[in-house]
Design a protein around this motif. Sequence first.
Motif, mmCIF file in Angstrom:
data_model
loop_
_atom_site.group_PDB
_atom_site.id
_atom_site.type_symbol
_atom_site.label_atom_id
_atom_site.label_comp_id
_atom_site.label_asym_id
_atom_site.label_seq_id
_atom_site.Cartn_x
_atom_site.Cartn_y
_atom_site.Cartn_z
ATOM 1 N N VAL A 501 0.708 -0.859 -0.502
ATOM 2 C CA VAL A 501 -0.287 0.307 -0.266
ATOM 3 C C VAL A 501 0.658 1.440 0.001
ATOM 4 N N SER A 502 2.019 0.796 0.514
ATOM 5 C CA SER A 502 2.617 2.766 0.310
ATOM 6 C C SER A 502 3.239 2.998 -0.908
ATOM 7 N N ASP A 503 2.956 2.289 -2.035
ATOM 8 C CA ASP A 503 3.212 2.148 -3.540
ATOM 9 C C ASP A 503 2.253 2.639 -3.967
ATOM 10 N N TYR A 504 1.733 2.824 -3.111
ATOM 11 C CA TYR A 504 0.632 3.381 -3.883
ATOM 12 C C TYR A 504 -0.028 5.080 -3.842
ATOM 13 N N THR A 505 1.078 6.144 -4.132
ATOM 14 C CA THR A 505 1.135 7.212 -3.846
ATOM 15 C C THR A 505 2.425 8.142 -4.914
ATOM 16 N N LEU A 506 1.872 9.147 -5.295
ATOM 17 C CA LEU A 506 3.391 9.719 -6.741
ATOM 18 C C LEU A 506 4.610 9.888 -6.088
ATOM 19 N N SER A 507 5.053 9.924 -5.126
ATOM 20 C CA SER A 507 6.174 10.296 -4.455
ATOM 21 C C SER A 507 6.837 8.839 -4.285
ATOM 22 N N SER A 508 6.237 7.790 -3.930
ATOM 23 C CA SER A 508 7.280 6.228 -3.524
ATOM 24 C C SER A 508 7.548 6.081 -4.377
ATOM 25 N N ARG A 509 8.832 5.821 -4.214
ATOM 26 C CA ARG A 509 10.115 4.581 -5.523
ATOM 27 C C ARG A 509 9.977 3.576 -6.436
ATOM 28 N N TYR A 510 8.394 2.539 -6.100
ATOM 29 C CA TYR A 510 7.336 2.086 -7.021
ATOM 30 C C TYR A 510 6.908 3.045 -7.922
ATOM 31 N N SER A 511 6.150 3.775 -8.038
ATOM 32 C CA SER A 511 5.768 5.321 -9.177
ATOM 33 C C SER A 511 6.684 5.774 -9.156
ATOM 34 N N PHE A 512 8.070 6.380 -8.477
ATOM 35 C CA PHE A 512 9.052 7.095 -9.111
ATOM 36 C C PHE A 512 9.944 6.327 -10.177
ATOM 37 N N TYR A 513 9.789 4.647 -10.094
ATOM 38 C CA TYR A 513 10.788 4.039 -11.252
ATOM 39 C C TYR A 513 10.094 3.149 -11.991
ATOM 40 N N ARG A 514 9.048 3.724 -11.900
ATOM 41 C CA ARG A 514 7.741 3.485 -13.042
ATOM 42 C C ARG A 514 6.985 4.339 -14.286
#
Length: 780
Positions: A501-514
């Motif tokens: 769930v912590s990936d579901y923000t625009l500032s997350s590392r996940y969102s950055f690399y995607r």
Amino acid sequence: MDAIEEVPATGVVNLVLEGVDTVSTIEMNTRYIGSTDNMFVRYVIDVKPYLKVRLNEWLIYKRFKLIFVSPVEKAQARSKKYFAAPACIPPSYNGECHVNQLRKMQASFGWDWGPAFPSVGLWKPVYIEVYNTAIIRSVTAHTSIVDDHWLLRIVAYLEFNKGKQVHGYLTASISMNNNHTIGTMKVIETNLTDIGSNEAELNMTINKKFINCWWPNGFGEQSLYNLHVAFISTDSNETYVKHQQIGFRTVELVEENTSVLPGQRFVRNNASSNSSAGRGHTFYFKVNGYPIFMKGSNWIPAHILPELGADKNTVDRLLLSAREVHMAILRVWGGGVYESDYFYQRCDQLGILIWQDLISVKKEIKQNVLRLQHHPSIALWVGNNENEVALRQNWYNTKEYYSFYKENYIELYVHTIKPIVEGLDPGRRYIVSSPSNGRQSELEGYIAHNPFNSNFGDTHFYNYVLDGWNQNIYQKTRFASEYGYQSLPSLSTMSTATQNVSDYTLSSRYSFYRQHFPTRYANIDMQLMHHFHLHPFDPKHFELYIYYSQISQAMSIKAETEFYRQSQADWYTMEYGGKWKMLHYFAKTFFAPVLVSPRRLQSNNVDIYLLNDRLVPINGGIVTIDYFNWSSLTPIKSVMFAANAEPLSAKKLLINIELWKERLDEIFLRFSLKAVGVTSSPDNYLFPERLKYVSGLMKPTIQVKVSNTTESLPEGIRYIIDVIVDRIVLFLWLESSVPGGHFVDNGFIVTKRIISVHYLNQKHVAPQLLERSINYRYLL
């Protein structure tokens, strides 16, 4: 084969590798037998000298070995020896460098839309090929029409056993309407001095009455005919048969000087305008003599791993989705792969034309043109994606060496590739680059002063700063072959990649690399700011961001596409796994064969166009314009106008709407058409004010009822769902947690108390369970 001893003493034993990704050495029985360095070619290796008698099944499975080299390391090593710009893709792509040093899917090292997975391995079949005399490696089929007859020219590309003389017959037969079959034959003879390959031509003349034309999706049937070509050896009693399905149609890319066409009504093309009379050249397709508006999209690889992109279920799902929303053409993008034989077969069957970008160099061009030429779906060959404009506009800092790169550009795409393509397939147009000014680029030495000149050829158009919903930002162009806006995939699709769930923000590392686009999410942000209130501290910010981005993408591409249709891809219209985005549902409307399409002018007047992409006229039609305020399902005013349109036309109607007299924040307009012979024309809408400023839009009451009546169809079990509302609902988006199903339509502008929605599922599910599984979202 049962035993290796059965191979004739004079026979041929080849190891055939249809696709190797990418750099490898090959061993058989511990001996080096060859190497590969091109993902896009077929390798045929004579392995007879390396076979061991009495060894059978282990021949492939135990003693056949490919040793792969890291593509990243190989690309880097080659770049050190011979550098070619660009060195690397932009850092934001999170990819690898020097991919242009390899004959490999360029996107596998990363792109602005996808991840970097520099794959290695066998991505197409490997097999042993044995023959004594000759085989037919490829067959091309060239069709043209003269008076009342079709001319069919068949060219068979034969490969021989170089060690012996060959005598035999080449035959061809074709099954036509009413079980009528015709054939022809030719004697084939070679001698010991022949180099092992030859071309043989057969010709047929077929009366038109035995043939039905092949048409693109939406314009007619996709009639296909079985062509059998066989080589019969009189020396060894061997017969080799090649079977293909072909279609009879003419496809012409029309590039005429508009200054010498006085008074001509300019026809339209895919996202095109030929209305600039007196300037430039036309650029549109005629199919079977008719100018066709080429509604379609760009096709990038269906999967970053190429063997998975060729999966038949994946290909079917995507191509059927394209057909369902009235697409008639796909541009197979040059940074990907030449698609599978199955892909092009399905395009033939579904009526989807192919604009085929080529992926350079001599051997692979020849092999792939020969492989694909017979498909009626192939409409155009294009030498490269964006290289002309990249060189002219100095995208990769090549300005200092411009003459050097231009010389190499012309040597590759003009002197090398052009004669190969035109020699193998003279009936289709070859264009050096996309975007390009077409004939005009050729006149300017193949690199035009301005390859984006909208009076010539095709264009790629992107503008993320201005409001994409505003049709006035788009330029008229002859043919828009690439355009789009980004959106995020749904949370349900995203959960297949991460459930953190912590990936579901625009500032997350996940969102950055995607997000690989150089400006990250800024382009989406700018579009959302035009129309929505979205607060960064809203607990549902990420969820709303996804929803709003899909609305914005759908509305922007709707506006742009209707602008082009009046004037006569996105990143994605679909999510990974095949789920439709809102944009793909909207495409069913903005690509509809018949549509009333408004264009709001900067003066606040509105022009109304009747778009007719059929081969028959619209006569006696009635256009109804309903004015709504935001608080009621009952129109505050309705006006009706007579409307007619010629076949294949975009007619501006004599209807005058003056919005400057209205309170723009309080109203919106609905456009509809009724006409004899028009079975379907979807409603269309105009929102005069940006939605974040409208007045009177209130929270609705929504009920969802699933009928107990179901219907079994070939595509699944159909359920009927009634959605009941008490006021206007914008962008109603339905979701179901039941697996294996989808809504036939979605993303509704609800202006009626009850709308009926169809839902398809592969398996039966209790209507009550389906009803409980449905949730919804809407704009407020």
